[in-house]
Motif scaffolding. Structure first.
Motif, PDB file in Angstrom:
ATOM      1  N   GLU A 140       0.328   4.111   1.181  1.00  0.00           N
ATOM      2  CA  GLU A 140       0.304   4.751   2.496  1.00  0.00           C
ATOM      3  C   GLU A 140       1.293   4.088   3.452  1.00  0.00           C
ATOM      4  O   GLU A 140       1.961   4.754   4.238  1.00  0.00           O
ATOM      5  CB  GLU A 140      -1.105   4.700   3.093  1.00  0.00           C
ATOM      6  CG  GLU A 140      -1.219   5.498   4.366  1.00  0.00           C
ATOM      7  CD  GLU A 140      -2.571   5.330   5.048  1.00  0.00           C
ATOM      8  OE1 GLU A 140      -3.347   6.293   5.055  1.00  0.00           O
ATOM      9  OE2 GLU A 140      -2.849   4.232   5.590  1.00  0.00           O
ATOM     10  N   VAL A 141       1.385   2.756   3.367  1.00  0.00           N
ATOM     11  CA  VAL A 141       2.312   2.027   4.239  1.00  0.00           C
ATOM     12  C   VAL A 141       3.758   2.418   3.928  1.00  0.00           C
ATOM     13  O   VAL A 141       4.565   2.621   4.830  1.00  0.00           O
ATOM     14  CB  VAL A 141       2.109   0.504   4.081  1.00  0.00           C
ATOM     15  CG1 VAL A 141       3.310  -0.275   4.600  1.00  0.00           C
ATOM     16  CG2 VAL A 141       0.838   0.063   4.795  1.00  0.00           C
TER      17      VAL A 141
ATOM     18  N   GLY B 173       3.875   6.742   4.241  1.00  0.00           N
ATOM     19  CA  GLY B 173       3.292   7.456   5.360  1.00  0.00           C
ATOM     20  C   GLY B 173       2.215   8.381   4.845  1.00  0.00           C
ATOM     21  O   GLY B 173       1.798   8.295   3.682  1.00  0.00           O
ATOM     22  N   LYS B 174       1.773   9.276   5.710  1.00  0.00           N
ATOM     23  CA  LYS B 174       0.676  10.141   5.297  1.00  0.00           C
ATOM     24  C   LYS B 174       1.166  11.424   4.644  1.00  0.00           C
ATOM     25  O   LYS B 174       0.412  12.118   3.996  1.00  0.00           O
ATOM     26  CB  LYS B 174      -0.237  10.411   6.493  1.00  0.00           C
ATOM     27  CG  LYS B 174      -0.994   9.128   6.851  1.00  0.00           C
ATOM     28  CD  LYS B 174      -1.788   9.221   8.124  1.00  0.00           C
ATOM     29  CE  LYS B 174      -2.612   7.941   8.303  1.00  0.00           C
ATOM     30  NZ  LYS B 174      -3.238   7.833   9.610  1.00  0.00           N
TER      31      LYS B 174
ATOM     32  N   TYR C 284       0.853  -1.188   0.000  1.00  0.00           N
ATOM     33  CA  TYR C 284       0.000   0.000   0.000  1.00  0.00           C
ATOM     34  C   TYR C 284       0.892   1.242   0.000  1.00  0.00           C
ATOM     35  O   TYR C 284       1.854   1.316   0.774  1.00  0.00           O
ATOM     36  CB  TYR C 284      -0.883   0.027   1.245  1.00  0.00           C
ATOM     37  CG  TYR C 284      -2.059  -0.922   1.171  1.00  0.00           C
ATOM     38  CD1 TYR C 284      -3.196  -0.588   0.419  1.00  0.00           C
ATOM     39  CD2 TYR C 284      -2.042  -2.130   1.843  1.00  0.00           C
ATOM     40  CE1 TYR C 284      -4.275  -1.460   0.351  1.00  0.00           C
ATOM     41  CE2 TYR C 284      -3.112  -3.006   1.773  1.00  0.00           C
ATOM     42  CZ  TYR C 284      -4.224  -2.663   1.026  1.00  0.00           C
ATOM     43  OH  TYR C 284      -5.290  -3.517   0.943  1.00  0.00           O
TER      44      TYR C 284
END
Lengths: 439, 439
Positions: free
Chosen positions: A52-53, A56-57, A50
């Motif tokens: 995001e993983v 990060g954000k 992913y």
């Protein structure tokens, strides 16, 4: 040529031909041996995760280089761009199944859409090793030892591992009032090997001021050996603390193993990243310091804080495999790679195929790598093939040999033949020829 | 937990923990040994290629499963979904540098966005080996031998390699007037192991007619041993030809090496793909035939015709590594994997760190894998750590041992201690303990 597709690879990507792939595999095997002998365990993680993983954000410098796309289910995914972030995710995901301290190594490809003009590849192999779940001099030392052992396993010990401690540097920067600017300062110091002291001073002055820039340049200059440099760092940082005690204990362990020649204290080593909190280290080749560090790392406070509240302090390092391969090529260092086919069984007569394959099997059972030339061709073509493939020994059998269960062995480098040996004598003869050839 | 990112992996992707990764690596090492001993050379190719290179100009069944996206330069790229297409591109690109026949193996990950409900993974390891540039019985046989040797290297020979020849099948289908429908027919026959003869007949009837369907089912039924089955195939195909002569020669070579028990002629083997033109083969585990073939392949006319006008006939096969791992787990077959840390040096006293690391180095020099517990903790915690990590031997030294240059060795499975041995005696003792434990 209309209708044909051009068989080209993307810029920054490479095919590995047998000789290159054998060298890469040999280096990986040597590193694996070094890590295993020090109690590190292998893991692997997916190439795709992913986004995001992995990211990060927020966003950052690396993000632009990341191969990121939507998969078939419309998920926002990306290819791993290093092995640290997946390891952090891995530790958070498997904390319950694993024991701590956890020592892992991970050798795998990663992808970054970098500018290839700097001689960088977009697909390259990383090789990381870490000890997670403990903060101790012994754990730091096992990483330093594994760094040293990696090069020893490669048969290449003409290296210096330069280390420092971010805690000492931070105390020093705080003391002279440059603490707030430290991320920029770290990045500037980190460039000293490439651009020299004058240029670094030029970058530092507008950030921290004229006098402070000079003080920083003084601080990062080693003062002779480990002990004197440590004394100087301690004085400039404002005295003894846990960080200087850690360096002192590492010095003691290094000396206890007689490795003083391989390690140096060098306060200019910072690793540039905010990430590190304890020791930091880089490895330079004695004959080729200008290519930069071939194995770097350090201690960090918290590996997996993006994914878990659990505190996971650790220490680790990473071998720059592609840089190492380039350096070895430049230094003409040969890694002990698998030799490829040792024996070619010639094909003089298709009707003798069964005999050729029986001979080949016996050679393999004796530990030799061996192949049967797959069709009847002129001897010249078979000799040319053996030469092109680098095969040093030929077994040449006609009807006479097949009828008498013997082999004729030809040393293709020495160009000497031994005729009609028994299979057993032939095998012994081949092994003697190969022994003579091995370096 | 707000702010934390869930450390999850994508569906169809997996983390490999040390035990799993060691098993995978051990299988790869065994296969590598088998391939190298038969004269195959390793290559590698990029994970990412131009989409056109991987997919050709058309579209097809696989295309929907391919991870395809635009890179940073707006190029239409994709992740490799097998190792055959990249190999074809590789041979076209490097034809001038390489010698022919070229024997390569390639063990690497590939990616397909498949339906995971069938227990398939979206990231999996393929392991291909081919001989390109020659069409001969000997080359076919080296692939069959390498298939057999792969399993022998894994210590697992309870297999049958079933082979057939597409030429014979094509002649037969032509003879009964079903030649034009052959792609569909091949796909139907290929399912017989999974769905049975009745279902296959049901699929065939509307394509080729009632009588022809029955004739096909008769043709694909083996008739006892290799020889009788070959006689039946020859008769139904309309007599001898090059294809039956090839099978006959392979039978002779198989017999010459005493491998009759491992090979069977089975006319129902078709491999379903249009691609193959000569022999086709599949490998079944004696105790677990229902999981299907774990190693399959065959001969093809032209490997790289998408990219070059050069004719490159070849023969090759591919090991289904993930299926094999699953089968081994079900059959409780253990591959001889690296053992992990053999010795844990306990930490009774941080001030003895130098002694512990010196002992560890001596053990490593004696070929043992070894680590120092990185901080002072209660003995119970260190014993629990060794147990969790599966480490069978502890070296426990306090001040007394350090002062007398000795070690106390504890066999953690047998729970017996030997106190204050010299380092040399300690190493010999540890090796005896490990020998007793090895299977």
């Amino acid at each position: 040529m209309s209708g044909l597709i051009e068989p080209k690879v993307l810029k920054g990507f490479r095919d590995f031909l047998p000789e290159q792939e054998r060298e890469r595999a040999a280096i990986e095997r040597a590193l694996t041996r070094a890590f295993e002998s020090h109690g590190f365990a292998p893991i692997d993680t997916p190439a795709i995760e992913y986004a995001e993983v992995l990211l990060g954000k927020g966003g950052g410098e690396t993000d632009k280089q990341v191969y990121r796309f939507l998969d078939h289910g419309g998920r926002d995914v990306a290819l791993r761009f290093d092995l640290t972030v997946p390891f952090a995710r891995f530790m958070a995901a498997h904390a319950e199944e694993l024991y701590l301290p956890f020592k892992r190594y991970h050798i795998a490809k990663v992808w970054r859409g970098e500018n290839t003009q700097r001689g960088r590849y977009r697909e390259f192999t990383q090789c990381d090793f870490d000890v997670v779940g403990v903060d101790s001099p012994s754990a730091d030392f096992e990483i330093l030892l594994a760094m040293h052992a990696s090069f020893a396993a490669l048969g290449f010990e003409r290296i210096t591992i330069r280390l420092s401690h971010r805690g000492v540097l931070n105390r020093f920067l705080d003391r002279i009032g440059a603490g707030g600017a430290s991320a920029d300062v770290l990045r500037a110091i980190d460039k000293i090997g490439k651009i020299g002291a004058e240029e670094v001073a030029g970058i530092l002055r507008p950030i921290v001021g004229e006098r402070e820039a000079a003080e920083i340049l003084d601080f990062i200059e080693p003062d002779g050996d480990f002990e004197s440099t440590l004394a100087k760092m301690t004085r400039l940082a404002g005295g003894e603390a846990e960080d200087t005690a850690r360096l002192s204990e590492l010095r003691r362990l290094i000396a206890a193993l007689g490795l003083e020649d391989r390690f140096a204290l060098d306060p200019s080593i910072t690793r540039g990243l905010d990430y590190y909190t304890g020791i930091v280290c880089e490895t330079f080749l004695t004959e080729l310091p200008e290519i930069g560090s071939v194995c770097s790392g350090g201690r960090y406070n918290s590996l997996a804080s993006l994914y878990t509240k659990r505190e996971l302090p650790g220490v680790g390092a990473s071998v720059g495999l592609d840089r190492l391969v380039a350096a070895f090529a430049e230094l003409n260092v040969k890694v002990d790679a698998a030799s490829g086919t040792e024996v070619l069984v010639f094909n003089l007569d298709d009707s003798l195929g069964a005999y050729y394959h029986r001979v080949a099997r016996s050679l393999r059972e004796a530990g030799l790598s061996c192949e049967v030339y797959p069709e009847r061709k002129k001897l010249a073509a078979q000799f040319a093939f053996a030469e092109k493939k680098g095969t040093p020994v030929a077994v040449i059998c006609g009807e006479e040999e097949a009828a008498s269960d013997t082999v004729t062995v030809k040393d293709l480098r020495g160009r000497r033949s031994s005729e009609r040996l028994t299979l057993q004598a032939g095998i012994e003869h081949i092994k003697r020829v190969l022994d003579r050839l091995s370096p």
